[in-house]
Design an enzyme around this catalytic site. Sequence first.
Site, short mmCIF file in Angstrom:
data_model
loop_
_atom_site.label_atom_id
_atom_site.label_comp_id
_atom_site.label_asym_id
_atom_site.label_seq_id
_atom_site.Cartn_x
_atom_site.Cartn_y
_atom_site.Cartn_z
N TYR A 15 65.03 25.15 1.93
CA TYR A 15 64.70 26.31 1.10
C TYR A 15 64.75 27.57 1.95
CZ TYR A 15 62.32 29.18 -2.38
OH TYR A 15 62.02 30.18 -3.29
N SER A 25 64.22 35.26 -1.36
CA SER A 25 62.81 34.89 -1.23
C SER A 25 62.21 35.61 -0.04
CB SER A 25 62.68 33.37 -1.04
OG SER A 25 61.37 33.00 -0.65
#
Length: 248
Positions: free
Chosen positions: A153, A140
């Site tokens: 995350y 990400s």
Amino acid sequence: MKEVDTFQAGLFVGKTVVVSGGTSGIGLSLAKGFAEAGATVIATGSSESRLVAARAESGSGLDFQRLDVRDKAAVAAFFAGLDRLDVLVNCQGVARPDAEWDEETFMDVMDINLSSAMRLSREAFPLLKATRGSIVNIASMLSYLADETVPAYTASKTGIVGLTRALAHKYGRDGVRVNAIAPGYHRTDMTKPLWSVPESENKISDRSALKRWGTTEDVVGPVLFLSSPAAEFVTGVTLPVDGGYHVG
């Protein structure tokens, strides 16, 4: 899908691809992209409702199966049931904004996003060794940036970059390549609270070098490339696919 048209027709004919987390969003687009390039694709997910929806909207070449990536025994049984594997895409991932500051939630997100990538890769390795296949992990832009609402995350996606490097060196001697992509802001259900509000939608577009949000199809070409013979000397890398957002 125009991204697939870039590649030779039938590039993945005779190949078997597993896309974990392939029932929605980026994962579903990747599953469709491989299928359009000729692969036999098994896309997994843990949500029965998403499995039903994906089966209803997708065409031939796609097999949707339920798999809880946190369940070691289930993961082992899944790969034991395959005769062949050429590409594993670890696309499974969740974010729990604000709730991730709770330790139990933090650990669950880490398990789904990071530990399971190791779990699936280890079980898939014997099959990939036999075909000299490859793994593509999904990192990400938060592998490089920070978001205080999603500490798990952020940490897990940063960990994907390191895991990709380690797996590349561990498996490279057997001809298995391991790479990753790092998507940015793409229009998915996960990011809908941002792109559905003009102020935040425009703020993110303005920071991007390309002045737009990504689509889920924008990740298909990079992943097909990393999985193809064109990238046969590429391993251990994480390729940002964010329109230049993280360097903005």
